[in-house]
Each structure stands twice: as structure tokens, then as C-alpha cells.
Design an enzyme around this catalytic site. Structure first.
Site: not given
Ligand code: PLP
Length: 433
Positions: A53, A206, A235, A232, A51, A241
Site C-alpha cells: 500500500e 478514456d 485490450k 485499461t 503487500y 488485465r
Molecule cells: N472504459 C472503456 C472505454 C471500456 O471499453 C472498458 C471495458 O470494456 C472499461 C473502461 C472498463 O474496463 P474493465 O472491464 O477493465 O473494468
């Protein structure tokens, strides 16, 4: 301690069969990849027991000297991977995944019911960018914030920046989100920043899908234009993950972005960080700094172009007409078939991809397209020629799906899914070859 195979043969067997599935098939889901053995070792380590935090040096638990070292190393490598100056940019590596990372940003920068604009889900955006239907606010983002999507120009398959600009001037969102889950082209971040500046909004990218490509410099970087960048880590970046938030160390609209983001992650939304993931991410980011990683990402794009090129030769329609990144979005409607049926038949022959909405689709359950990505098979060493062959195998699968639809006794997708699983499916012998 007993090994897994003795302690829990059921789970051990599931893992063995899933590993076999992953290695036997052609993995074409654009958001998936195979992470390295070294990353898996870190993720499967004792770091999961701790842990911690808080942030490094400011924890609510004792015994964190090594966890601090791991998180600081991960932060440093994250900034270095994207060429960011630590005086200008900070990073939080604790989000448990991409969706919580995005929600942390929203709660950091916005008040409930503030307005946001993200790419419509049906046009390639992600649920967390504000998805809602006429009947229901589906994503928590649209429950707690007011969302007005922007869309593609359906004639080109490219983001319609002119309409975004006009709507942003009327809707006056506090946050605009660049980024997508199913878009084969780069975003015009400079134009989006101009639009954001004209209404004093934050601009967030994002880059979940493309972060590996950004790190390798094979697509445009959102960093010069954005206040915040989320991703993320599992990918194209090929890590474990997880989720990461990069933020400018500045104030905007009276908000200290660094403080707001860090507080939103903890104690705002999360408790203890997943230290095994952070350790694994540090390893992945070390790998991302190598020339081999750059070469891999160059190959990811070359492969996706080879796949797209062959599909075009075979007469398929691609949204936006091609690709500049790791994925292609195929509009199957001109072929008289849909993504749901094709996904099912390809699954039966161990080709894994996903059905996907394409602009103009009427139904999200039976969308008109499929999304095909190159990162995972590129990790397995596939090159352009291999992806040409993959395109041909997909084509065979589509032909088979069209035949199967014609011989299916019922009109609904549900009927079709049952039919191809049954012995009466006359092409079953072909699939089993
Ligand atoms: N943002 C985008 C553009 C995504 O394609 C994804 C997942 O496919 C996410 C956020 C969310 O990721 P997670 O599935 O890890 O929550």
C-alpha cells in the site's frame, strides 16, 4: 508443492479447455487480445504475494525494495510509451482495472452529485461514463454523480459535437469524457477541449479500447488536449488485465490533479496494488516500445478496414459507414436479424464476437448490431486477406441465423437460443461440419 494438474485437476482442466477454446476459435471481441508469454510469466510470478500500500518510496509495509523498482519501471515505461514528458505528466499504474480507474478519477475531481457528460452507452459509450435508464441509475457513476449523456448524430453515426456543445452550456458539467467501447472513428479531442474550457470543465479521455493504437501513433493522441487520460491495459495495448491513469501535473479549478488522483486510488478506493499485474504491465510496455508493436498496430487497423470493406461489399450497413480503428460496428437491422441471435449462432461455429446496441435501438437485451474487432486475430498473425475471409464466414453465419429464425417455433430470443441448442435445429448438421 504439487503442480496444478495434480493439486487441482478440476481447475487445471478448466484452464486447458479454455486455452483450447481461445486457440480453436476466431476471436473477434474488440476488447480482447492475447498477451505474450513473457507478460503471463510476470503475472504468474511471486510478485502476487506482496503487500505494498502506498506509492514507491512511501509504503505502509516493509520489504518493498523490489516492488518499488518494478512500479517505478512500469511508470517510466508508461510515460515513455505515449511520449509524455515526466515534468508535465504523471501516472498511476495501480488501478485494478478500467472501471476502478475511471471511478478513481471521478472521486478525485468531483464532489458527490457533481455533473458529468459521457457518450451514451446505447451509442457506444461505456457503463462507467454515467449509464442510467429512465427507471434506474445503473452504474455507480450515475448513482454518485449526475450524468447527462451526449450522443451520435444518427444520420452519420458520428459524435454530435454541436448538440454536446449546446447541452454542455446548459448542463454545465464539471467533467466531460471522450472515449468509447464501440465507436469506429477518432474523437475530435480539440473540439471537446474547447467545449470543456468554455465551462471550466475537466476533459478526460478514456482510451481503453485504443491505447495500443495511440501508443503506436496510428490514431490521434488524446494527450495534447486532455487533463486526464485513463486506459485499461488488456485490450489493444496487449498487456495483463489492469488500469492506468495519466494526469497532468497542474492545478485546475483549485485541484492539484496529481495529489487528488493518487489519493483517490489509495487510500480512497483501493488497498494493496496488484504487483504481479504491474510487473506484467511493465513487460507489455517494453514490448509497446518496439518497431514490431507499431507494425502490429498498423496491421490491426489495416485488418479492421479489410473486414469492414468486405462487409460493405456484401451489403452490410456499418455505423459511421466504415472504420478508422480496430473495430467495426455492424447494424443488422436492415438484414432483418439482431445481434443476440447472430452472436449465438456464430458462437456455435467458434466465431466469437458480441452483440451490441446501435443508434436507434429499442432494446439493449436484443440489440440490433454486432461489434467486431481485429486486435486478437492480428496478434495471431492474420492479415488483410484473412480478414476478408473472416467477413465471409460471418456472412455465412448471418445467413444461417436468418434461416434458423424463420424455422424457430417461438418469436422470442429466448426461444431461439433454446432452439439452436436443441436437436430439432435443422441446420445443426451444417454447424457441426
Ligand atoms: N472504459 C472503456 C472505454 C471500456 O471499453 C472498458 C471495458 O470494456 C472499461 C473502461 C472498463 O474496463 P474493465 O472491464 O477493465 O473494468
Amino acid at each position: 508443492d504439487l503442480p496444478l494438474s495434480e493439486l487441482d485437476p478440476e481447475v487445471a482442466s478448466i484452464i486447458t479447455r479454455e486455452k483450447d477454446r481461445q486457440f480453436r476459435g476466431l476471436e473477434l471481441i474488440a476488447s480482447e487480445n492475447f498477451t505474450s508469454k513473457a507478460v503471463m510469466q510476470a503475472v504468474g510470478s511471486c510478485l502476487t504475494n506482496k503487500y505494498s500500500e502506498g506509492l514507491p518510496g512511501k509504503r505502509y509495509y516493509g520489504g518493498n525494495e523490489f516492488i518499488d523498482e518494478s512500479e517505478v519501471l512500469c511508470q517510466q515505461r508508461a510515460l515513455a510509451a505515449f511520449g509524455l514528458d515526466p515534468k508535465e505528466w504523471g501516472v498511476n499504474v495501480q488501478p485494478h482495472s478500467g472501471s476502478p480507474a475511471n471511478f478513481a478519477v471521478y472521486t478525485a475531481l468531483l464532489q458527490p452529485h457533481d455533473r458529468i457528460m459521457g457518450l451514451d452507452l446505447a451509442h457506444g459509450g461505456h457503463l462507467t461514463h454515467g449509464f442510467q435508464t429512465p427507471k434506474r441509475r445503473v452504474s455507480a457513476t450515475s448513482v454518485y454523480f449526475e450524468s447527462m449523456p451526449y450522443r451520435l448524430d444518427e444520420s452519420t453515426g458520428l459524435v454530435d459535437y454541436d448538440t454536446l456543445e449546446k447541452n454542455a452550456a446548459l448542463f454545465r458539467p464539471k467533467l466531460i469524457i471522450a472515449g468509447a467501447s464501440a465507436y469506429a472513428r477518432d474523437f475530435d479531442y480539440a473540439r471537446m477541449r474547447k467545449i470543456a474550457d468554455s465551462i471550466d470543465a475537466f476533459l478526460m479521455a478514456d482510451m481503453a479500447h485504443i491505447s495500443g493504437l495511440v501508443a503506436a501513433g496510428v490514431v490521434q493522441s488524446p494527450f495534447p488536449h486532455c487533463h486526464i487520460v485513463t486506459t485499461t491495459t488488456h485490450k489493444s495495448l496487449r498487456g495483463p488485465r489492469g488500469g492506468v491513469i495519466f494526469f497532468r501535473k497542474t492545478e485546475h479549478n483549485g485541484i492539484n490533479i496529481e495529489t487528488a488522483i493518487n489519493q483517490a486510488v489509495f487510500p480512497g478506493l483501493q488497498g494493496g496494488p496488484h504487483n504481479h499485474t504491474i510487473g506484467g504491465l511493465a513487460v507489455a510496455l517494453k514490448q509497446a516500445a518496439t518497431p514490431a508493436f507499431k507494425e502490429y498496430q498498423r496491421q490491426v487497423v489495416a485488418n479492421s478496414r479489410a473486414l469492414a470493406g468486405r462487409l460493405l461489399e456484401l451489403g452490410y450497413t456499418l455505423v459511421s459507414g466504415g472504420t478508422d480503428n480496430h473495430l467495426a460496428l455492424v447494424d443488422l437491422r436492415p438484414n432483418g436479424i439482431d445481434g443476440a441471435r447472430v452472436e449465438k449462432v456464430l458462437d456455435l461455429v467458434s466465431i466469437t464476437l458480441n452483440k451490441n446496441s446501435v443508434p436507434g435501438d429499442k432494446s439493449a437485451v436484443t440489440p440490433g448490431g454486432v461489434r467486431i474487432g481485429s486486435p486478437a486475430l492480428t496478434t495471431r498473425g492474420f492479415q488483410e486477406d484473412d480478414f476478408v475471409r473472416v467477413a465471409e464466414l460471418i456472412h455465412e453465419g448471418v445467413q444461417l441465423t436468418i434461416k434458423a429464425k424463420a424455422s424457430c417455433p417461438g418469436p422470442k430470443v429466448k426461444d431461439f437460443l433454446e432452439y439452436v441448442d436443441s436437436d430439432s435445429f435443422s441446420e445443426r448438421a451444417t454447424l457441426e461440419d
